[in-house]
Design an enzyme around this catalytic site. Structure first.
Site, PDB file in Angstrom:
ATOM      1  NE  ARG A   1      52.654 181.397 -17.214  1.00 39.79           N
ATOM      2  CZ  ARG A   1      51.765 182.272 -17.651  1.00 39.79           C
ATOM      3  NH1 ARG A   1      52.108 183.197 -18.528  1.00 39.79           N
ATOM      4  NH2 ARG A   1      50.523 182.233 -17.223  1.00 39.79           N
TER       5      ARG A   1
ATOM      6  CG  HIS B   1      49.765 178.342 -19.141  1.00 39.68           C
ATOM      7  ND1 HIS B   1      50.223 177.903 -17.924  1.00 39.68           N
ATOM      8  CD2 HIS B   1      49.027 177.328 -19.650  1.00 39.68           C
ATOM      9  CE1 HIS B   1      49.772 176.671 -17.707  1.00 39.68           C
ATOM     10  NE2 HIS B   1      49.046 176.301 -18.743  1.00 39.68           N
TER      11      HIS B   1
ATOM     12  CE1 TYR C   1      48.282 185.779 -18.150  1.00 45.53           C
ATOM     13  CE2 TYR C   1      46.940 184.968 -19.964  1.00 45.53           C
ATOM     14  CZ  TYR C   1      48.060 184.871 -19.183  1.00 45.53           C
ATOM     15  OH  TYR C   1      48.984 183.882 -19.431  1.00 45.53           O
TER      16      TYR C   1
HETATM   17  C1  LIG Z   1      43.168 169.244 -12.825  1.00 44.62           C
HETATM   18  C2  LIG Z   1      43.510 170.215 -13.896  1.00 44.62           C
HETATM   19  N1  LIG Z   1      42.721 171.276 -14.101  1.00 44.62           N
HETATM   20  C3  LIG Z   1      42.996 172.155 -15.066  1.00 44.62           C
HETATM   21  C4  LIG Z   1      44.086 171.999 -15.878  1.00 44.62           C
HETATM   22  C5  LIG Z   1      44.380 173.006 -17.004  1.00 44.62           C
HETATM   23  N2  LIG Z   1      45.569 173.779 -16.678  1.00 44.62           N
HETATM   24  C6  LIG Z   1      46.775 173.436 -17.148  1.00 44.62           C
HETATM   25  S1  LIG Z   1      47.989 174.381 -16.518  1.00 44.62           S
HETATM   26  C7  LIG Z   1      46.917 175.306 -15.614  1.00 44.62           C
HETATM   27  C8  LIG Z   1      47.435 176.396 -14.727  1.00 44.62           C
HETATM   28  C9  LIG Z   1      48.445 175.870 -13.746  1.00 44.62           C
HETATM   29  O1  LIG Z   1      48.931 176.902 -12.958  1.00 44.62           O
HETATM   30  P1  LIG Z   1      50.105 176.676 -11.911  1.00 44.62           P
HETATM   31  O2  LIG Z   1      49.748 175.565 -10.982  1.00 44.62           O
HETATM   32  O3  LIG Z   1      50.401 177.979 -11.300  1.00 44.62           O
HETATM   33  O4  LIG Z   1      51.317 176.143 -12.755  1.00 44.62           O
HETATM   34  P2  LIG Z   1      52.157 176.900 -13.879  1.00 44.62           P
HETATM   35  O5  LIG Z   1      51.585 176.455 -15.194  1.00 44.62           O
HETATM   36  O6  LIG Z   1      52.046 178.359 -13.664  1.00 44.62           O
HETATM   37  O7  LIG Z   1      53.549 176.401 -13.732  1.00 44.62           O
HETATM   38  C10 LIG Z   1      45.618 174.869 -15.829  1.00 44.62           C
HETATM   39  C11 LIG Z   1      44.421 175.483 -15.228  1.00 44.62           C
HETATM   40  C12 LIG Z   1      44.889 170.871 -15.647  1.00 44.62           C
HETATM   41  N3  LIG Z   1      45.975 170.610 -16.370  1.00 44.62           N
HETATM   42  N4  LIG Z   1      44.577 170.002 -14.647  1.00 44.62           N
END
Ligand SMILES: Cc1ncc(C[n+]2csc(CCOP(=O)(O)OP(=O)(O)O)c2C)c(N)n1
Ligand SMILES: Cc1ncc(C[n+]2csc(CCOP(=O)(O)OP(=O)(O)O)c2C)c(N)n1
Ligand SMILES: [Mg+2]
Ligand SMILES: [Mg+2]
Lengths: 327, 367, 327, 367
Positions: free
Chosen positions: B259, B263, B272
Site C-alpha cells: 500500500r 493504512h 514506522y
Molecule cells: C479483530 C480486529 N482487531 C483489530 C482491528 C484493528 N485493525 C484494523 S485494520 C488492522 C490491520 C489489518 O492488517 P491486514 O490484515 O494486513 O490488512 P490491511 O489493512 O493491510 O489490508 C487492524 C489491526 C480490527 N479491525 N479487527
C-alpha cells in the site's frame, strides 16, 4: 509539593504506563501497533524506545493470542498490560477473558492469578467506522473475577491505571476515547494510585443523584450546571464499575430520593439496570421517583452519520433529570 | 500445466516492472477491450482513492482506508470471476467491489457514515467486514451453501496479511478444506498491518505456505501484476468449479503487493516505515506496468490514455457529487433493520427520540 | 385431535428439529458430534441417518467456524441451525455472534439476514465439569439484533424451537439441560409454533409475581405450591428473554405490587436487574416491596461438589417470596 | 542427526508392536531404573484409570475422561523434562501430571468436583484446561515469560487432535513462532474428538505438517511407543533450550495414538466406532510393548512384574482412600479466591448463604 504536568487523558494513560514500567520490571506492555508506532491513539508513544523491545512490543493481529499469552505470562509471575486496539475487537479474545483471566484464581484456589490490566479505547462520538464505538462494559461487569474501570479525567486515568496494574486481579480498563484529547488537567509527575472501587462525587446536590462514568461525565455535569437554580443535582462519577461503589450510590440516593443513570451502552441489560435494581432493593422506602435511565438505544451503534442521535447529550440528560425531579 | 502447480515459494509473474512479458509466462487470454477495461478500472480506482483521501482531509468524509498500490490485485482478481460468483471483502476492496458492480458513490456513502452504502442490493457482494479475518468463515459458509444448492458459483474472500494471524483465518480455511468448498482465499499481502510488518506477523517465509495446514494449494503471485493476478485467480476459480481428481477445491492465493499510502486516513506511516521502501515498491506500480504493456501491444497511445484519464476524472466527480447530494439518513433509521419486525421496546425508544427532537424544535442532536 | 407423543424436553428438541428439517429443505443442522453420534445429549439422534450428511453433519471443533460459516450460509439463503455443545463454549464464537449474526441485517439495511437458530444446552445442576454449567443469557440479551429463548417444558421446546427456526432473525436458543430428561409431556406430532416474545403464566396468583424461566421454573412452582394458603403467588415463565414480554411482566406486577425474579445466572447484571429496573420504571406507584432477586452468586459457577449451594432451590425461593410479601 | 530432522510424514518409532527395537532406531539413553520407572508409571496410570472409571460408575465421582491407551505419550513425554520445565495440560493428562509430581488423589479430588484438586501448589503444572485449545496461548505466554526472565525452562503444552481446529491452536502456535518461545506443542492425536474422527477435523494428511504454517518443525511420532515419544520430546526440549543457528525453538509433535475407552464416562463410543478398530489399536498397547522390551533386556521378569502390579494396586487404593476421606469443601469456599480481596457485595452474598443454612437447620442445600 510534587511537580505536575498538564496532560490530556491519553497522555495520562501514557504517563501511567511509563511510571508503572519504571516501577516494576515485571510489567510489560504489548498489543497491536503499540510498539514503534506508539499505538493508534499514541497511548504508548515513545515507550518502545524508552523501555525496549522486551518491555513494550507489537504482537501479531490476534486478540485471543494477546489475552491468552498474557494469561500464561501472568501465571509465570509477570504483570501483563495488553492493549486491545478498540473495545469492539475484544470479542475474538472473549473466551480467554471470561474463561481464563477471570477464573484462573478460583480454579487454582489462588495458586495462579492474572494481575493483568487489559486496556481498550471505548465508546462512541469520534466518527469512527463500524465496531469502533462500542460500550459493552456490562459484558465484563457480569463476569465474576474481573474488575472494570473507566476513567473520566486525566488525573484519575493515571491513578486508576496504576491501581489496576498493581491490582492482583485482572482489570478491564476501558478508556473513553471521545475525551482522549478533549481537555487537559494537572497530573502529578510522581506515580500515585486512585483506589479501585471508589466513586467520586463530581458535584454535590440535594434534589437528585445522577450516576455516570467515562465520557458521559462531561455532558452530565453540563446538564447539571444548566439546571442549576431549577434543580440541585448531585453528579457521581462511578469510575470503577466492578466492584461498584454501592455505598456511595446508596448514600447519595438516600439523600436525594431520586436518581438518573447516564450511559452510552444500550439500555436493556446495561449497568443502569443493575443500579436501578440495587437502589430499589436497598432504599425503596426513600424512593420518590423511578430511577431514570438516559442511555444509548437497544440497537447496534449506528455508523457515524447518526451517532449523535444515539449518544446521550446534555439536553437529553437535562430532560431526564427534569422528569425525575418532577415525577 | 496449471500455474497453481508450482512451488508455493515461486511467485507467479506475467509482467516485469517495465511491463514486459517475463520469460516463459503466458499472457492470459483477454481481448483488447478487456485489457483496456482492466487498465481503466485501475486508473479509476487510483483516482477515486486520491479524491476520497482529500474528501476526508476536507472533513467531508470520516476515516477512509486507501487502496493505492493495490489496484492490480483487486481488479485482476475481480475480473477473473463470472457473473454468478461472489466476493467477500474486507474494508479495502473498493476496486474489487466496483468491478463486481458497486458504484463508488455507494462506497463513499458508506465511509461517510451511512449504512445504506453497504446494502449492495442485487449484487453478489457481502458487506464490508471490519473485524479482521471475521469474513473468512463467511466465505467458507457461502461455499458450503453453494455446494448444498448444487450451484456453480465460487466465493472469493479477500483479507490482508495481518488477518492470517487471527483464529478466524485458521477456522475458515480449515472448514474450506474439510467441506471442500468452492472458495478462493485471496490474501492481499501489502506488507503491513497498520504498523506491524509482515515479518512480525508470522515466522514463515511465505503466507502461501500456510495452505499446507489445510490440505489444499497455496500460491504466491506478484500482486502488482494484474495479468498474473488475473491468471492465478482464474485458475483457482476454475479448480474450485471443476477440481481435478484427488484435489481439493479451495486455493490460498497470496498476492504480494504494497500500500503506497497510509493504512487509513487516521494513520501516519512515516512513524514506522521509510520513504525509501515506498519508493522501491512504487517501481512496481501496476498501472504504468499495464499501460506500458498495452502501449507496446498497440492498444493504448497518448490520445487513448488522455481520453481514459478524462473519463475517469469525470466519473469520479459525478460519483462524489452523487454521494454528497443524497439526503442524510433519518434518525429513525437507527431503529430500522435491527429486527425484521420492530419490537415494542424499540418502537417506544424511537418514539422517545422523535418526541425529544420535537420538544427541542428539531435542534437537539443536529450537528 | 392430532396425535401426541410423550416426550422429554430433549426429545422435544429432536422432534422440533425433525419437523423443521422436513418442512424446509433450507434447514441444516450441524455442530460438534451432532451427526452420527446424535449429539452428546442425543438431541440430534437419528437425524443424520434420516436426513443424510448434507442436512445434518459434524463440523471441526471450532465454534467461531461454526457460527461464522452459519452466517455465510444464511447470507446465501439457507436456514442454519448450528449447535454449540455447551453454552460455556459459545465464547470462542462470541465475535461471530455479536459482530456478525446480530448485525448483518442492520449493516446491510436488510439485504442480508441471519435466520440462524444457535442451540446450546445451558445451566447447572448435572454434576458436570468446569464451564459446563454456565447461564450467561444476559450477554445475549444485551446485544441488539439477537433474540433469546429458553424453554421450560417439552411442549414449549418444540414450539419455540420451530418459531426460532422460522424466525427471520438470529435466535440464541438455550436449552436447560438439568431438565432435559426430568419429566415428560404430551407433545403433538404435528409441527406447531409457540410465538417468540410471549410469556406464560404458569400459576395464577394475587399476592406476588414470580418471574423465572428454564430449569428454575420447576423449583419456583414448587415454592409457590409450598406457600399456598400462606401466600398466593403468580408464577410467570418468561420463555423468551429477548424480546421480553414486558406487557405480561408489568400487567402481573400491577396486579400484585410485589415481585421476585429467579434465575441461575450471577446476580449482578443478570436479567433480574433489567426486570427490576423496568418494573420500577413502569409501575413504581404500584410497588409495595423491593423486587427481590433470587439468583446465583457473583462467583464463577463452582465445581459440582458445591453447585447445589450455588443454584436457587425451592426453599431459597420460598424465603425470597416470603420476605417480599412481608416487606 | 536429530530425530527431528526427518520428513514430517515419517513417523518416529523405536519399538515395534512386539516391543522389539526397529531397524535403525537408537534406544534412548535411559538407565534400567528409569526404564522400569517408565513402565511402572504407565502401569500405575492404567490401573488408576480403570479404578477411576469404576468410581464414576458407582456414583462416587462425576464425569471422568479416561486415558487408557495414551500412557505411552504422556509418560514418555513428561519423563523427558527437567525439574524446572513446565507442563500445560488439557483435561486428560493425569499420567503426565503424575510424572510431574501431582498425586492421583488430587486428580480424583478434582474430578469429584473439588477445585482444590487443581491448586497444584509448588508444581510446575498449569491447571486443567477444559475449553479445547485454550491452554495453547498460555503455553506460548509462559514461554515468553521464561524468555523474559532469561530462565532455562521449557513449557510443554498438551492438546488433542480436535484442538488443532480451534483458532487458539493457530494463534498460540503463531505466537510461539513469532516470539521464538521455548515451547513444545504436543498433540495427543488419539484419532477421535469425541465422535469426530481425525479425518474430519482437517483435510491434511498429518497434523505435524501444520507446523509449516508457523515456520518451525513438526514431527510425527508413534504415540504408543514410550521410548520414541521420550526421544522426540527430549530432542524438542533440547532444541527449545539451545536452538541451532537459523532454527526456531518451538516444535509441534504429533503423537499418533488411540484412546481405548470412551471420550469421557458420559460417552458411548460404540455409537460411532467399531470394536474391530479398537482391537487393532490394542495391538499397539504401550504397556506390553515396553514390558516385552524390558523382559528381553533382562530388567523385568515375572516376579518383578508381579511386584510392580501389587505396588501399583496398593498405591491406587491408598490414593482413592485419601481422595474420599478429605472433607467436603465448605459452602463458603464458593466465595473465596474469586478476587484477592472479597468485595463487600460478595461478602454479603456469603453471609446470606450462611444465614439461609442456619435458618434451615443446615438442612437446606445438603444432598
Ligand atoms: C479483530 C480486529 N482487531 C483489530 C482491528 C484493528 N485493525 C484494523 S485494520 C488492522 C490491520 C489489518 O492488517 P491486514 O490484515 O494486513 O490488512 P490491511 O489493512 O493491510 O489490508 C487492524 C489491526 C480490527 N479491525 N479487527
Ligand atoms: C471450546 C470447546 N468446545 C467444545 C468442547 C467440548 N468437548 C470436550 S472434549 C471435546 C473433544 C476434544 O477432542 P480432542 O481435542 O481430540 O481431545 P481428546 O479429548 O481426544 O483428548 C469436545 C468437543 C470443549 N471442551 N471446549
Ligand atoms: Mg496488510
Ligand atoms: Mg482426540
Amino acid at each position: 509539593m510534587s511537580t505536575t504536568q498538564n496532560l490530556t487523558l491519553v497522555q495520562a494513560v501514557r504517563d501511567g504506563l511509563k511510571c508503572e514500567l519504571e516501577r516494576d520490571d515485571d510489567v510489560v506492555v504489548f498489543g497491536e501497533d503499540v510498539g514503534e508506532n506508539g499505538g493508534v491513539f499514541r497511548a504508548t508513544q515513545g515507550l518502545h524506545e524508552e523501555f525496549g523491545e522486551e518491555r513494550v512490543f507489537d504482537t501479531p493481529l490476534a486478540e485471543s493470542g494477546i489475552v491468552g499469552t498474557a494469561v500464561g505470562m501472568a501465571a509465570y509471575g509477570m504483570v501483563p498490560v495488553p492493549e486491545i486496539q478498540f473495545s469492539g475487537f475484544m470479542y475474538p479474545g472473549f473466551d480467554q477473558i471470561v474463561s481464563h483471566a477471570a477464573r484462573m484464581r478460583t480454579r487454582s484456589r489462588g495458586r495462579f492469578t492474572v494481575p493483568m490490566t487489559l486496556r481498550a479505547p471505548y465508546g462512541g462520538g469520534i466518527r469512527a467506522p463500524e465496531h469502533h464505538s462500542e460500550s459493552k462494559e456490562a459484558f465484563y461487569t457480569h463476569e465474576a473475577g474481573l474488575k472494570v474501570a473507566v476513567p473520566s479525567t486525566p488525573h484519575d486515568t493515571k491513578g486508576l491505571l496504576a491501581a489496576a496494574i498493581r491490582d492482583p486481579d485482572p482489570v478491564v480498563f476501558l478508556e473513553p476515547k471521545l475525551i482522549y484529547r478533549a481537555f487537559r488537567e494537572e497530573v502529578p509527575e510522581e506515580p500515585y494510585t486512585v483506589e479501585l472501587g471508589d466513586a467520586a462525587v463530581r458535584r454535590e446536590g440535594t434534589d437528585v443523584s445522577v450516576f455516570t462514568w467515562g465520557a458521559m461525565t462531561r455532558p452530565t455535569l453540563e446538564a447539571a450546571e444548566n439546571l442549576a437554580g431549577e434543580v440541585d443535582a448531585e453528579v457521581v462519577d462511578l469510575r470503577t464499575l466492578s466492584p461498584m461503589d454501592w455505598d456511595a450510590i446508596v448514600d447519595s440516593f438516600r439523600k436525594t430520593g431520586r436518581a438518573v443513570v447516564v450511559h452510552e451502552a444500550p439500555k436493556t441489560g446495561g449497568l443502569g439496570a443493575e443500579i436501578a435494581a440495587t437502589i430499589q432493593e436497598e432504599a425503596l422506602l426513600y424512593q420518590e421517583a423511578p430511577v431514570k435511565r438516559v442511555t444509548g438505544f437497544d440497537t447496534p451503534f449506528p455508523l457515524y452519520a447518526l451517532e449523535d442521535y444515539y449518544m446521550p447529550e446534555a439536553a437529553r440528560i437535562e430532560d431526564g433529570i427534569r422528569e425525575t425531579v418532577t415525577f | 500445466m496449471s500455474v497453481l502447480e508450482r512451488d508455493p515459494d515461486e511467485r507467479v509473474q506475467v509482467l516485469d516492472e517495465e511491463g514486459r512479458v517475463v520469460d516463459g509466462a503466458t499472457v492470459p487470454d483477454l481481448s483488447d477491450e478487456q485489457l483496456v477495461d482492466m487498465y481503466r478500472n485501475m486508473k479509476l480506482a487510483r483516482h477515486f482513492d486520491q479524491r476520497a483521501v482529500s474528501l476526508q482531509r476536507q472533513g467531508r468524509m470520516g476515516t477512509y482506508p486507501p487502496l493505492s498500490g493495490q489496484e492490480g490485485a483487486q481488479v485482476g482478481s475481480a475480473m477473473a470471476l463470472a457473473e454468478r460468483d461472489w466476493i467477500v471483502p474486507s474494508y479495502r476492496e473498493h476496486a474489487a467491489m466496483y468491478v463486481r458492480g458497486l458504484d463508488f458513490d455507494q462506497t463513499l456513502r458508506y465511509w461517510m457514515g451511512d449504512e445504506r452504502g453497504n446494502s449492495l442490493d442485487g449484487l453478489n457482494i457481502m458487506p464490508v467486514a471490519v473485524p479482521i479475518a471475521s469474513q473468512i468463515p463467511h466465505a467458507a459458509g457461502l461455499g458450503m451453501a453453494i455446494d448444498y444448492r448444487d450451484d456453480d458459483a465460487v466465493a472469493v474472500c479477500y483479507f490482508g496479511d495481518g488477518a492470517t494471524s487471527e483464529g478466524d483465518f485458521h477456522e475458515g480455511l480449515n472448514f474450506g478444506g474439510v467441506f471442500d468448498t468452492p472458495t478462493v482465499f485471496f490474501c492481499n499481502n501489502n506488507g503491513w498491518a497498520i504498523s506491524v510488518p509482515r515479518e512480525e506477523q508470522t515466522a514463515t517465509e511465505t503466507l502461501a505456505q500456510k495452505a499446507t495446514a489445510y490440505g489444499f494449494e497455496g500460491i504466491q503471485v506478484d500482486g502488482m501484476d494484474p495479468l498474473a493476478v488475473y491468471q492465478v485467480t482464474r485458475e483457482a476459480v476454475k479448480k474450485a468449479r471443476e477440481p481435478p481428481v484427488e484435489e481439493l477445491r479451495p486455493t490460498l492465493i497470496e498476492a504480494v503487493q504494497y500500500r503506497f499510502g497510509a493504512h487509513t486516513t487516521a494513520d501516519d506511516p512515516s512513524v514506522y516505515r521509510d520513504e525509501e521502501e515506498v519508493e522501491r515498491w512504487k517501481q512496481k506500480d501496476p498501472i504504468p506496468r499495464l499501460e506500458a504493456f498495452l502501449r507496446d501491444r498497440g492498444v493504448l497511445d497518448d490520445e487513448r490514455v488522455a481520453e481514459i484519464t478524462d473519463s475517469v476524472e469525470a466519473e469520479v466527480a459525478d460519483t462524489i457529487e452523487a454521494a454528497e447530494s443524497i439526503e442524510r439518513p433519518s434518525a429513525e433509521s437507527i431503529f430500522e433493520h435491527v429486527y425484521a419486525e420492530m419490537p415494542r421496546r424499540l418502537e417506544s425508544q424511537m418514539q422517545y427520540l422523535q418526541r425529544l427532537r420535537e420538544q427541542h424544535d428539531g435542534e437537539l442532536l443536529e450537528e
